[in-house]
Design an enzyme around this catalytic site. Structure first.
Site, PDB file in Angstrom:
ATOM      1  N   ASP A  18      -2.394  -1.797  -2.412  1.00 48.54           N
ATOM      2  CA  ASP A  18      -2.228  -2.216  -1.007  1.00 48.54           C
ATOM      3  C   ASP A  18      -3.148  -1.547   0.016  1.00 48.54           C
ATOM      4  O   ASP A  18      -2.703  -1.174   1.105  1.00 48.54           O
ATOM      5  CB  ASP A  18      -0.781  -1.976  -0.556  1.00 48.54           C
ATOM      6  CG  ASP A  18       0.247  -2.643  -1.450  1.00 48.54           C
ATOM      7  OD1 ASP A  18      -0.136  -3.508  -2.251  1.00 48.54           O
ATOM      8  OD2 ASP A  18       1.434  -2.290  -1.346  1.00 48.54           O
ATOM      9  N   LYS A  78       2.145  -9.642  -3.533  1.00 48.80           N
ATOM     10  CA  LYS A  78       3.545  -9.347  -3.818  1.00 48.80           C
ATOM     11  C   LYS A  78       4.298  -9.209  -2.505  1.00 48.80           C
ATOM     12  O   LYS A  78       3.697  -9.000  -1.452  1.00 48.80           O
ATOM     13  CB  LYS A  78       3.662  -8.067  -4.650  1.00 48.80           C
ATOM     14  CG  LYS A  78       3.083  -6.832  -3.959  1.00 48.80           C
ATOM     15  CD  LYS A  78       3.063  -5.628  -4.888  1.00 48.80           C
ATOM     16  CE  LYS A  78       2.425  -4.416  -4.222  1.00 48.80           C
ATOM     17  NZ  LYS A  78       3.205  -3.862  -3.124  1.00 48.80           N
ATOM     18  N   CYS A 111       5.174   1.761  -1.301  1.00 44.79           N
ATOM     19  CA  CYS A 111       4.741   1.005  -2.477  1.00 44.79           C
ATOM     20  C   CYS A 111       4.260   1.892  -3.622  1.00 44.79           C
ATOM     21  O   CYS A 111       4.481   1.569  -4.793  1.00 44.79           O
ATOM     22  CB  CYS A 111       3.671   0.001  -2.082  1.00 44.79           C
ATOM     23  SG  CYS A 111       4.323  -1.286  -0.979  1.00 44.79           S
TER      24      CYS A 111
END
Length: 200
Positions: A18, A78, A111
Site C-alpha cells: 500500500d 483490496k 495493513c
C-alpha cells in the site's frame, strides 16, 4: 547449518504493502521510506526473488507512487487490511516455495500489522524491515513493531535483508548488490547534508 531464522535469496519473498499516492505524503519521514523501499525491491529483483505488492482501495487512495510502481509487478487491490485477503499473494509464495516473507510498506500499525499476523497464522516466517515500513505517527509505528515482534515476527532493516539474501561476497550478484548499497549510502549522505543545511 544456518540458523532457522536466517534468510536466503532462495527461500524468501518480498511483499510491498500500500505505498499509495494519497497515503504516502501523510507518513512520517516518507522520503527515507521510499528510498529504503526502492533499495529493497531492487535488491530482491536483482537476486531473482519473488516480489509482490498490493494496494488498499486504489480508487480512493490512488495507485502506488511512481518511484516504486515501475519496480513492481501487477498490484491487486483490496479492501481488507491484510494482504492475505488477496488469494494470489499467499498462493504465489506457496508455489515459489518461499516460507519466509519480508514485509515493507504502509501503514505499520494497520495493513502491515494485519498482514504479518495473518502470515504468521499461516505458518510463514515473517520479517519486517523496520526502516521500510511507516505510519503517520511515530508512536503507532513503534508500538506496531513491538506488537509484531511479540507475535513472532522478526524485526530487521532493509540493508540487513539484502546482505542476508546474498550470504557472502562469493555470491555471483554480490558486486551488483554492493553497487546498490553504495548508491543508497550516497543518497543517505545527500539527505543528511540537506537536513543539516536546513538547520543552520
Amino acid at each position: 547449518m544456518p540458523h532457522p531464522t536466517q534468510m536466503s535469496a532462495g527461500d524468501t519473498g518480498l511483499l510491498v504493502i500500500d505505498v499509495q499516492e494519497k497515503l504516502l505524503p501523510k507518513v512520517h519521514d516518507a522520503k527515507a521510506l521510499v528510498r529504503n523501499l526502492a533499495f529493497l525491491i531492487d535488491g530482491a529483483r536483482l537476486l531473482g526473488m519473488p516480489v509482490q505488492a498490493a494496494e488498499q482501495y486504489p480508487r480512493g487512495l490512488g495507485g502506488t507512487v511512481p518511484e516504486l510502481a515501475g519496480r513492481l509487478p501487477e498490484r491487486p487491490d483490496k479492501v481488507a487490511f491484510s494482504c492475505c485477503a488477496v488469494p494470489s499473494v499467499v498462493d504465489t509464495f506457496h508455489r515459489a516455495a518461499r516460507p519466509k516473507v519480508v514485509l515493507a510498506g504502509i501503514e505499520t500499525h494497520v495493513c502491515v500489522l494485519h498482514t504479518a499476523l495473518d502470515l504468521l497464522a499461516l505458518d510463514f516466517r515473517v520479517y519486517v524491515a523496520a526502516d521500510a515500513v511507516g505510519s503517520r505517527y511515530p508512536q503507532d509505528h513503534a508500538v506496531a513493531l513491538r506488537r509484531m515482534e511479540q507475535a513472532g515476527a522478526i524485526l530487521t532493516t532493509s540493508e540487513t535483508c539484502v546482505f542476508e539474501w546474498v550470504g557472502g561476497a562469493d555470491h555471483p550478484q554480490f558486486r551488483e548488490v554492493s553497487r546498490l548499497v553504495q548508491e543508497r549510502m550516497k543518497e543517505l549522505e545527500r539527505g543528511s547534508e540537506v537536513s543539516q543545511r536546513g538547520v543552520r
